[in-house]
Design an enzyme around this catalytic site. Structure first.
Site, short mmCIF file in Angstrom:
data_model
loop_
_atom_site.label_atom_id
_atom_site.label_comp_id
_atom_site.label_asym_id
_atom_site.label_seq_id
_atom_site.Cartn_x
_atom_site.Cartn_y
_atom_site.Cartn_z
N PHE B 39 0.96 -1.01 0.00
CA PHE B 39 0.03 -0.24 -0.06
C PHE B 39 0.76 1.24 0.00
O PHE B 39 1.81 1.35 1.06
CB PHE B 39 -0.99 -0.09 1.20
CG PHE B 39 -1.89 -1.21 1.14
CD1 PHE B 39 -3.11 -0.68 0.64
CD2 PHE B 39 -1.58 -2.30 1.77
CE1 PHE B 39 -4.16 -2.14 0.50
CE2 PHE B 39 -2.51 -3.49 1.64
CZ PHE B 39 -3.99 -3.13 1.16
N VAL B 77 2.94 -1.43 4.29
CA VAL B 77 2.19 -0.25 4.22
C VAL B 77 3.67 0.86 4.03
O VAL B 77 4.51 0.71 5.24
CB VAL B 77 1.31 0.12 5.28
CG1 VAL B 77 1.16 1.70 5.08
CG2 VAL B 77 0.06 -0.39 5.12
N CYS B 78 3.62 1.46 3.01
CA CYS B 78 4.80 2.23 2.96
C CYS B 78 4.93 3.31 4.21
O CYS B 78 3.99 4.18 4.54
CB CYS B 78 4.96 2.98 1.71
SG CYS B 78 6.22 4.22 1.64
N ILE B 79 6.24 3.40 4.76
CA ILE B 79 6.22 4.01 6.18
C ILE B 79 6.13 5.68 5.76
O ILE B 79 5.50 6.06 6.55
CB ILE B 79 7.13 3.46 7.14
CG1 ILE B 79 7.30 4.18 8.37
CG2 ILE B 79 8.71 3.86 6.36
CD1 ILE B 79 8.42 3.64 9.50
N ALA B 82 2.75 6.65 4.74
CA ALA B 82 1.77 6.56 5.71
C ALA B 82 1.92 7.49 7.03
O ALA B 82 1.15 8.23 7.30
CB ALA B 82 1.96 5.00 6.44
#
Lengths: 119, 130
Positions: B39, B77-79, B82
């Site tokens: 994501f 999820v791409c940090i 996010a």
């Protein structure tokens, strides 16, 4: 393993964070020692316009990051000729350091890469 | 075949997250494997545990979480994306001194390298919403 990766960036520079996040993907790809190209097409070609001054938005200047890509092992930014034409952008409006993909050059260019990530 | 899915659109403003969920279910039904979900961009909003749509509407973040849990999928999820958008786990909330965290359990925050790696490892990387 020496794959080649094409990062296609299709969004205008300050349309949300899409353009910046596409470039981030390109930088990470290059940091994995993959041969990485960045291709600007669609509204992505606006990223190369001269005289951007997004400081008042305020945003960071994306064209400065584009110019710095060779430092990270990404030798050239490729630009789709037809996307420029559709938007009536001439080459003298663009900052330096790109390679133009002439008419009909887009499909063979994309096909020569092992992996394509579209943003 | 081994698939990886990249989801870039937010559930409330794009069809991407829903189409991707249908596609992922179809893959499993056909006997394919899902190497990783990634994501990125506005797609990170799919990973919030706080989305609370009206009861007669679909809760896409909850449906995704249930699907991921049921099939034990690797969901990243791409940090950076996010944190920019206020999707945060407990340890990042502590690091940035935020009063709450909202990353749904089966997802993990990690770096963009996981997307590049998924592109290399999977037979097919399919993108939803750009």
């Amino acid at each position: 393993m020496n794959h080649s990766v094409c990062i296609i960036s299709t969004r205008a520079p300050y349309h949300g964070h899409a353009a910046r996040e596409a470039l981030d993907a390109a930088l990470v790809s290059a940091s994995y020692d993959l041969n990485t190209s960045v291709l600007l097409m669609g509204d992505g070609v606006y990223q190369l316009l001269n005289h951007q001054s997004p400081e008042q938005l305020p945003r960071k200047n994306l064209s400065a990051l584009l110019k710095a890509l060779p430092l990270y092992g990404i030798d050239s930014v490729f630009v789709d000729y037809e996307s420029l034409q559709e938007r009536d952008i001439s080459e003298d409006q663009l900052s330096e350091g790109y390679t133009l993909l002439e008419e009909g050059g887009l499909a063979p260019f994309i096909a020569q890469h092992d992996k394509v990530l579209n943003f | 075949m081994k698939y990886a899915l990249a989801i870039y659109g937010a559930p409330a403003t794009s069809q991407a997250a829903q189409t991707a969920l249908h596609f992922a279910k179809a893959l499993i039904n056909k006997g394919h494997s899902i190497h990783r979900l990634f994501f990125y961009q506005d797609g990170v909003h799919t990973a919030t545990t706080l989305a609370s749509p009206p009861q007669d509407e679909q809760n896409l973040p909850a449906d995704w979480a249930a699907f991921i849990g049921e099939h034990q999928l690797d969901s990243v999820v791409c940090i950076a994306a996010a944190l920019r958008r206020g999707v945060i786990d407990a340890s990042e909330a502590e690091r940035y001194e935020r009063p709450a965290h909202n990353l749904t359990d089966p997802h993990q925050l990690s770096g963009l390298g996981q997307l590049i790696d998924a592109g290399l490892e999977a037979d097919r990387l399919v993108t939803f919403g750009s």
